[in-house]
Design a protein around this motif. Structure first.
Motif, PDB file in Angstrom:
ATOM      1  N   LEU A   1     -39.238  29.424  -2.272  1.00  0.00           N
ATOM      2  CA  LEU A   1     -39.237  28.050  -2.772  1.00  0.00           C
ATOM      3  C   LEU A   1     -39.439  28.013  -4.276  1.00  0.00           C
ATOM      4  O   LEU A   1     -38.764  27.273  -4.988  1.00  0.00           O
ATOM      5  CB  LEU A   1     -40.316  27.230  -2.066  1.00  0.00           C
TER       6      LEU A   1
ATOM      7  N   THR B   1     -32.678  25.673  -2.022  1.00  0.00           N
ATOM      8  CA  THR B   1     -33.685  25.601  -3.075  1.00  0.00           C
ATOM      9  C   THR B   1     -32.996  25.594  -4.427  1.00  0.00           C
ATOM     10  O   THR B   1     -31.960  26.220  -4.605  1.00  0.00           O
ATOM     11  CB  THR B   1     -34.686  26.766  -2.995  1.00  0.00           C
TER      12      THR B   1
ATOM     13  N   VAL C   1     -35.446  20.566  -3.629  1.00  0.00           N
ATOM     14  CA  VAL C   1     -34.457  21.159  -2.730  1.00  0.00           C
ATOM     15  C   VAL C   1     -33.289  20.190  -2.598  1.00  0.00           C
ATOM     16  O   VAL C   1     -33.426  18.995  -2.851  1.00  0.00           O
ATOM     17  CB  VAL C   1     -35.047  21.472  -1.333  1.00  0.00           C
TER      18      VAL C   1
END
Length: 81
Positions: free
Chosen positions: A13, A80, A35
């Motif tokens: 992430l 991401t 995202v």
């Protein structure tokens, strides 16, 4: 969504040292957990708030959301940033 992404060891992430060390820990302040919803995702997320749009800035389009500020309902495919 943020907890789910962090629990999955195959997904990174926070890419890069700046994002790893400078993230806000899920408080919605940094925008590093942005995202993009890659499938149609009909009904998965609600509308994006003005606050989210400000935090994401020029780095994303209308499909971009902050992972720390959203709960998803059902399966979704995200990318991401």
């Amino acid at each position: 969504l943020r907890k789910t992404l962090l629990a999955n060891k195959d997904i990174e992430l926070y890419r890069g040292l700046k994002k790893k060390l400078g993230n806000c820990g899920g408080g919605g302040q940094c925008g590093f957990c942005a995202v993009e919803l890659t499938d149609d995702g009909e009904g998965v997320w609600g509308d994006r708030s003005d606050y989210e749009a400000q935090r994401i800035g020029k780095n994303g389009n209308e499909k971009c959301r902050l992972a720390c500020m959203n709960n998803i309902v059902g399966p979704a495919t995200v990318r991401t940033l």
